[in-house]
Design a protein around this motif. Sequence first.
Motif, PDB file in Angstrom:
ATOM      1  N   GLN A  32      -8.166  -2.572  -3.801  1.00 28.40           N
ATOM      2  CA  GLN A  32      -7.631  -1.234  -3.546  1.00 28.40           C
ATOM      3  C   GLN A  32      -6.251  -1.315  -2.903  1.00 28.40           C
ATOM      4  OE1 GLN A  32     -10.809   0.442  -1.187  1.00 28.40           O
ATOM      5  NE2 GLN A  32     -11.779   1.398  -2.963  1.00 28.40           N
ATOM      6  N   ASN A  33      -6.087  -2.230  -1.959  1.00 29.25           N
ATOM      7  CA  ASN A  33      -4.769  -2.411  -1.347  1.00 29.25           C
ATOM      8  C   ASN A  33      -3.741  -2.858  -2.377  1.00 29.25           C
ATOM      9  OD1 ASN A  33      -5.751  -1.713   1.190  1.00 29.25           O
ATOM     10  ND2 ASN A  33      -6.213  -3.838   1.753  1.00 29.25           N
ATOM     11  N   TYR A  34      -4.183  -3.719  -3.294  1.00 28.85           N
ATOM     12  CA  TYR A  34      -3.277  -4.178  -4.338  1.00 28.85           C
ATOM     13  C   TYR A  34      -2.891  -3.040  -5.280  1.00 28.85           C
ATOM     14  CZ  TYR A  34      -1.536  -6.660  -8.430  1.00 28.85           C
ATOM     15  OH  TYR A  34      -0.770  -7.083  -9.486  1.00 28.85           O
ATOM     16  N   GLN A  35      -3.859  -2.172  -5.605  1.00 31.07           N
ATOM     17  CA  GLN A  35      -3.559  -1.026  -6.455  1.00 31.07           C
ATOM     18  C   GLN A  35      -2.580  -0.082  -5.759  1.00 31.07           C
ATOM     19  OE1 GLN A  35      -4.338  -0.763  -9.612  1.00 31.07           O
ATOM     20  NE2 GLN A  35      -5.480  -2.693  -9.480  1.00 31.07           N
ATOM     21  N   ARG A  36      -2.758   0.109  -4.451  1.00 27.18           N
ATOM     22  CA  ARG A  36      -1.793   0.926  -3.702  1.00 27.18           C
ATOM     23  C   ARG A  36      -0.418   0.280  -3.691  1.00 27.18           C
ATOM     24  NH1 ARG A  36      -6.350   2.316  -0.334  1.00 27.18           N
ATOM     25  NH2 ARG A  36      -6.032   0.444   0.933  1.00 27.18           N
ATOM     26  N   TYR A  37      -0.389  -1.041  -3.589  1.00 25.05           N
ATOM     27  CA  TYR A  37       0.882  -1.770  -3.640  1.00 25.05           C
ATOM     28  C   TYR A  37       1.565  -1.576  -4.992  1.00 25.05           C
ATOM     29  CZ  TYR A  37       3.851  -5.921  -4.234  1.00 25.05           C
ATOM     30  OH  TYR A  37       4.896  -6.765  -4.524  1.00 25.05           O
ATOM     31  N   ARG A  38       0.769  -1.651  -6.075  1.00 24.07           N
ATOM     32  CA  ARG A  38       1.331  -1.439  -7.411  1.00 24.07           C
ATOM     33  C   ARG A  38       1.831  -0.017  -7.578  1.00 24.07           C
ATOM     34  NH1 ARG A  38      -2.436  -3.174 -12.176  1.00 24.07           N
ATOM     35  NH2 ARG A  38      -0.554  -2.494 -13.268  1.00 24.07           N
ATOM     36  N   GLU A  39       1.056   0.955  -7.077  1.00 23.01           N
ATOM     37  CA  GLU A  39       1.476   2.348  -7.167  1.00 23.01           C
ATOM     38  C   GLU A  39       2.772   2.583  -6.398  1.00 23.01           C
ATOM     39  OE1 GLU A  39      -1.812   4.598  -5.782  1.00 23.01           O
ATOM     40  OE2 GLU A  39      -3.067   4.194  -7.540  1.00 23.01           O
ATOM     41  N   GLU A  40       2.887   1.949  -5.224  1.00 21.04           N
ATOM     42  CA  GLU A  40       4.105   2.105  -4.432  1.00 21.04           C
ATOM     43  C   GLU A  40       5.308   1.514  -5.159  1.00 21.04           C
ATOM     44  OE1 GLU A  40       5.803   0.922   0.018  1.00 21.04           O
ATOM     45  OE2 GLU A  40       3.740   0.428  -0.568  1.00 21.04           O
ATOM     46  N   ARG A  41       5.123   0.331  -5.751  1.00 18.98           N
ATOM     47  CA  ARG A  41       6.210  -0.281  -6.519  1.00 18.98           C
ATOM     48  C   ARG A  41       6.588   0.578  -7.716  1.00 18.98           C
ATOM     49  NH1 ARG A  41       5.444  -6.370  -8.105  1.00 18.98           N
ATOM     50  NH2 ARG A  41       7.458  -5.838  -9.040  1.00 18.98           N
ATOM     51  N   THR A  67     -11.784  -4.040  -1.142  1.00 22.28           N
ATOM     52  CA  THR A  67     -10.725  -3.536  -0.269  1.00 22.28           C
ATOM     53  C   THR A  67      -9.380  -4.154  -0.620  1.00 22.28           C
ATOM     54  OG1 THR A  67     -12.326  -3.237   1.529  1.00 22.28           O
ATOM     55  CG2 THR A  67     -10.001  -3.282   2.133  1.00 22.28           C
ATOM     56  N   ARG A  94       6.182   3.800  -7.982  1.00 27.15           N
ATOM     57  CA  ARG A  94       6.848   5.004  -7.487  1.00 27.15           C
ATOM     58  C   ARG A  94       8.304   4.723  -7.143  1.00 27.15           C
ATOM     59  NH1 ARG A  94       3.693   5.898  -3.760  1.00 27.15           N
ATOM     60  NH2 ARG A  94       4.894   5.219  -1.942  1.00 27.15           N
TER      61      ARG A  94
END
Length: 218
Positions: A165-174, A162, A176
């Motif tokens: 996954q949160n870290y990957q979402r954080y990377r994707e947000e950065r 988890t 973007r």
Amino acid sequence: MWSRSDAFLLVALISLLSPAASLYFHIGETERKCFIEEIPDETTVIVNYKVELYDPRSGGYMPSSAGIGMHVEVRDPDDKTMLSRVYSSEGMISFTSHTPGEHVICMYSNSTAWFSGSQLRVHLDIQVGEHAIDYANVAQKEKLTELQLRIRQLLDQVEQITKEQNYQRYREERFRHTSESTNQRVLWWSLLQTTILIIMGAWQMRHLKSFFEAKKLV
């Protein structure tokens, strides 16, 4: 209902997704070795290391003397020092991340007295997340059965997944935000170039008109 073998199999499969790194490197007198680990927030990291000294007589490496140690520095993604101290020739370093991102682990010798053209070999083992937990000690301390221990491992691994996954979402947000910022800059630069071209074209037309009027060609 899951059987014990099903739970064990799921733990084994999920464990393949968890990060761990084991390696060794050689270091010279003025060398400084740094490693980058991408770590989610609130994640425990344990670094085990062992220093060996090159023996020119045997051509191999032998255990280092007591006076040889390693200076270890850990910096977070904001380049703030989380840890900086001198350790012995063999030991364990532990820290917990508070910011997701790239953490830099740097190591160098604390002494140059041993140098005579030889090198040190440093064995390094980095354990992240649930791999940093000593489950044998946990089972003994909390008096867990084998099944309870497997379930505990499974829960820890699910929690780590988890976090990943949160870290990957954080990377994707950065990523973007970086892409959107870059696209905006490219758009504004294109508009600026177009505006400059229009102004230069208008100025040239006015200049040519004035030139033709001065020459009485129009």
